[in-house]
Design a protein around this motif. Structure first.
Motif, PDB file in Angstrom:
ATOM      1  N   ILE A   1     -18.639   0.733 -16.030  1.00 40.32           N
ATOM      2  CA  ILE A   1     -17.447   1.065 -16.809  1.00 40.32           C
ATOM      3  C   ILE A   1     -17.667   0.686 -18.271  1.00 40.32           C
ATOM      4  O   ILE A   1     -17.314   1.437 -19.184  1.00 40.32           O
TER       5      ILE A   1
ATOM      6  N   ALA B   1     -13.332  -3.193  -4.495  1.00 32.92           N
ATOM      7  CA  ALA B   1     -14.321  -4.274  -4.431  1.00 32.92           C
ATOM      8  C   ALA B   1     -13.649  -5.630  -4.658  1.00 32.92           C
ATOM      9  O   ALA B   1     -13.973  -6.610  -3.979  1.00 32.92           O
ATOM     10  N   ALA B   2     -12.713  -5.694  -5.603  1.00 30.36           N
ATOM     11  CA  ALA B   2     -11.999  -6.950  -5.854  1.00 30.36           C
ATOM     12  C   ALA B   2     -11.174  -7.349  -4.628  1.00 30.36           C
ATOM     13  O   ALA B   2     -11.150  -8.525  -4.241  1.00 30.36           O
TER      14      ALA B   2
ATOM     15  N   VAL C   1     -20.012  -2.119 -10.853  1.00 25.93           N
ATOM     16  CA  VAL C   1     -18.976  -1.185 -11.290  1.00 25.93           C
ATOM     17  C   VAL C   1     -18.472  -1.548 -12.677  1.00 25.93           C
ATOM     18  O   VAL C   1     -18.327  -0.676 -13.546  1.00 25.93           O
ATOM     19  N   ILE C   2     -18.220  -2.820 -12.923  1.00 31.07           N
ATOM     20  CA  ILE C   2     -17.758  -3.247 -14.254  1.00 31.07           C
ATOM     21  C   ILE C   2     -18.828  -2.954 -15.304  1.00 31.07           C
ATOM     22  O   ILE C   2     -18.518  -2.497 -16.409  1.00 31.07           O
TER      23      ILE C   2
ATOM     24  N   ARG D   1     -12.877   2.103  -7.313  1.00 28.36           N
ATOM     25  CA  ARG D   1     -13.942   1.347  -6.644  1.00 28.36           C
ATOM     26  C   ARG D   1     -13.901  -0.123  -7.043  1.00 28.36           C
ATOM     27  O   ARG D   1     -14.141  -1.010  -6.215  1.00 28.36           O
ATOM     28  N   SER D   2     -13.579  -0.402  -8.308  1.00 27.88           N
ATOM     29  CA  SER D   2     -13.500  -1.806  -8.732  1.00 27.88           C
ATOM     30  C   SER D   2     -12.315  -2.508  -8.073  1.00 27.88           C
ATOM     31  O   SER D   2     -12.416  -3.670  -7.685  1.00 27.88           O
TER      32      SER D   2
ATOM     33  N   LEU E   1     -14.485   4.973 -10.728  1.00 28.40           N
ATOM     34  CA  LEU E   1     -14.959   3.600 -10.865  1.00 28.40           C
ATOM     35  C   LEU E   1     -13.824   2.585 -10.857  1.00 28.40           C
ATOM     36  O   LEU E   1     -13.993   1.480 -10.352  1.00 28.40           O
ATOM     37  N   ARG E   2     -12.684   2.934 -11.423  1.00 26.72           N
ATOM     38  CA  ARG E   2     -11.577   1.972 -11.424  1.00 26.72           C
ATOM     39  C   ARG E   2     -11.045   1.753 -10.010  1.00 26.72           C
ATOM     40  O   ARG E   2     -10.721   0.624  -9.628  1.00 26.72           O
TER      41      ARG E   2
ATOM     42  N   ASP F   1     -21.093  -5.521  -5.925  1.00 24.75           N
ATOM     43  CA  ASP F   1     -20.592  -4.176  -6.197  1.00 24.75           C
ATOM     44  C   ASP F   1     -19.613  -4.199  -7.365  1.00 24.75           C
ATOM     45  O   ASP F   1     -19.655  -3.330  -8.236  1.00 24.75           O
ATOM     46  N   LEU F   2     -18.754  -5.191  -7.413  1.00 29.21           N
ATOM     47  CA  LEU F   2     -17.790  -5.313  -8.506  1.00 29.21           C
ATOM     48  C   LEU F   2     -18.506  -5.504  -9.842  1.00 29.21           C
ATOM     49  O   LEU F   2     -18.135  -4.889 -10.847  1.00 29.21           O
TER      50      LEU F   2
END
Length: 101
Positions: free
Chosen positions: A67, A23-24, A63-64, A19-20, A16-17, A59-60
């Motif tokens: 998390i 996305a950012a 994901v956040i 992916r974040s 996830l990190r 998406d961001l």
């Protein structure tokens, strides 16, 4: 054929990190592209970049949110992938049934 050890759920991790971060990066690049295309008077490409930026931002956010749900939803090595069976549940069938031979 891939040999499976049988402990894949224990080793499975969701990145996830990573992916974040991707996305950012997508939000920043797509937003910059939308602004650049709007400045050089290409509204079609500006719209495409803006849509990509919105999708990456959504998406961001997701994901956040995942998390922040914590270790129950992103288990560590000490959290089993499922709730262990209780003694009264042993022998009880749920879901699909296997044919007995």
């Amino acid at each position: 054929m891939v040999h499976r050890a049988g402990n894949e759920p224990l080793q499975a991790r969701s990145p996830l990190r990573l992916r974040s971060g991707l996305a950012a990066f997508g939000v920043v690049c797509a937003a910059a592209g939308a602004v650049a295309f709007a400045m050089i008077d290409h509204p079609g490409w500006a719209l495409v970049c803006a849509i990509v930026a919105v999708v990456a931002a959504l998406d961001l956010v997701i994901v956040i949110w995942r998390i922040r749900q914590g270790p129950h939803y992103q288990p560590g090595r000490d959290v089993p992938p499922y709730e262990p069976a209780r003694s009264q549940d042993i022998g009880r069938t749920t879901g699909r049934h296997r044919k007995k031979r």
